[in-house]
Design a protein around this motif. Structure first.
Motif, short mmCIF file in Angstrom:
data_model
loop_
_atom_site.label_atom_id
_atom_site.label_comp_id
_atom_site.label_asym_id
_atom_site.label_seq_id
_atom_site.Cartn_x
_atom_site.Cartn_y
_atom_site.Cartn_z
N UNK A 125 32.15 -6.06 -51.74
CA UNK A 125 32.33 -5.44 -50.78
C UNK A 125 31.29 -4.22 -50.78
N UNK A 126 30.53 -4.05 -49.74
CA UNK A 126 29.59 -2.73 -49.63
C UNK A 126 30.04 -1.98 -48.66
N UNK A 127 30.01 -0.63 -48.65
CA UNK A 127 29.99 0.40 -47.75
C UNK A 127 28.86 1.47 -47.85
N UNK A 128 28.36 1.95 -46.83
CA UNK A 128 27.61 2.87 -46.73
C UNK A 128 28.24 4.38 -46.59
N UNK A 129 27.54 5.40 -47.08
CA UNK A 129 28.30 6.81 -47.06
C UNK A 129 27.03 7.83 -46.67
N UNK A 130 27.32 8.68 -45.64
CA UNK A 130 26.44 9.68 -45.23
C UNK A 130 25.80 10.60 -46.23
N UNK A 131 26.97 11.22 -47.06
CA UNK A 131 26.94 12.09 -47.88
C UNK A 131 27.82 12.30 -49.03
N UNK A 132 27.43 13.19 -49.83
CA UNK A 132 28.69 13.24 -50.79
C UNK A 132 30.13 13.30 -50.30
N UNK A 133 30.47 13.88 -49.44
CA UNK A 133 31.99 13.89 -49.10
C UNK A 133 32.17 12.76 -48.59
N UNK A 134 31.59 12.10 -47.77
CA UNK A 134 31.75 10.69 -47.18
C UNK A 134 31.98 9.70 -48.45
N UNK A 135 31.11 9.76 -49.55
CA UNK A 135 31.17 9.02 -50.78
C UNK A 135 32.39 9.14 -51.38
N UNK A 136 32.91 10.38 -51.72
CA UNK A 136 33.78 10.74 -52.50
C UNK A 136 35.33 9.97 -51.78
N UNK A 137 35.30 10.35 -50.23
CA UNK A 137 36.42 9.76 -49.30
C UNK A 137 36.20 8.11 -49.59
N UNK A 138 35.18 7.70 -49.32
CA UNK A 138 35.44 5.89 -49.51
C UNK A 138 35.45 5.48 -50.53
N UNK A 139 35.16 6.08 -51.84
CA UNK A 139 35.75 5.58 -53.19
C UNK A 139 37.07 5.81 -53.37
N UNK A 140 37.85 6.90 -53.01
CA UNK A 140 39.19 7.13 -53.00
C UNK A 140 40.02 6.11 -51.88
N UNK A 141 39.59 6.12 -50.89
CA UNK A 141 40.06 5.32 -49.67
C UNK A 141 39.97 3.74 -49.91
N UNK A 142 38.75 3.12 -50.19
CA UNK A 142 38.46 1.96 -49.88
C UNK A 142 38.11 1.13 -51.39
N UNK A 143 38.05 1.92 -52.45
CA UNK A 143 37.68 1.25 -53.57
C UNK A 143 38.61 1.67 -54.85
N UNK A 144 39.81 2.25 -54.26
CA UNK A 144 40.86 2.77 -55.20
C UNK A 144 40.81 2.24 -56.60
N UNK A 145 40.30 3.11 -57.45
CA UNK A 145 40.36 2.71 -58.91
C UNK A 145 39.71 1.75 -59.38
N UNK A 146 38.68 1.23 -58.76
CA UNK A 146 37.81 0.12 -58.98
C UNK A 146 36.51 0.99 -59.66
N UNK A 147 35.76 0.31 -60.33
CA UNK A 147 34.25 0.72 -60.87
C UNK A 147 33.37 0.35 -59.48
#
Length: 143
Positions: free
Chosen positions: A49-71
């Motif tokens: 699964x790949x998701x693009x993030x526009x900035x650091x805040x977006x990156x952190x939100x996506x990691x927390x919401x879409x990749x919950x606990x995964x590397x």
């Protein structure tokens, strides 16, 4: 559509281009026909699964919401020229997927003209004074 890199250098180039359009082609802005493309700064991948993030805040939100606990493998784009053509089309050029911001002066045309003169005009003292007045508001610098 102004399309620049997603980093601070790209933002600076976009500001210079907007200044040019404001000073030389103001009707283009007034008619709502100048836009900024919003390319991603990061590509996040995990488990196919790949998701693009526009900035650091977006990156952190996506990691927390879409990749919950995964590397998560994070790739940071240094610029649009570093993206594969398919990625550039998917994220920045495809009208059905891209994100654009309309450049708009609103009712602040006089204030916009004054600020552009202060920051982009011939007076280095005006720029220096602005930096001195606003330096305490800087929270994050992308180096």
């Amino acid at each position: 559509i102004i399309m620049t890199d997603a980093d601070v250098d790209g933002a600076h180039i976009a500001a210079l281009l907007i200044t040019f359009f404001f000073l030389q082609m103001r009707p283009l802005i007034a008619s709502g026909r100048l836009y900024l493309a919003q390319p991603p700064l990061y590509r996040l991948s995990a488990g196919g699964k790949s998701i693009y993030a526009r900035n650091e805040a977006d990156r952190e939100r996506i990691i927390a919401e879409d990749f919950k606990g995964r590397k998560v493998e994070t790739s940071r784009f240094k610029g649009l020229g570093e993206m594969m053509p398919g990625q550039l089309k998917e994220t920045t050029m495809d009208p059905s997927k891209r994100s654009l911001i309309r450049v708009d002066m609103g009712s602040a045309e006089k204030a916009s003209a004054d600020m552009i003169e202060r920051l982009m005009g011939k007076s280095a003292e005006s720029r220096f004074q602005f930096i001195q007045e606003n330096a305490q508001f800087i929270n994050e610098i992308d180096i």
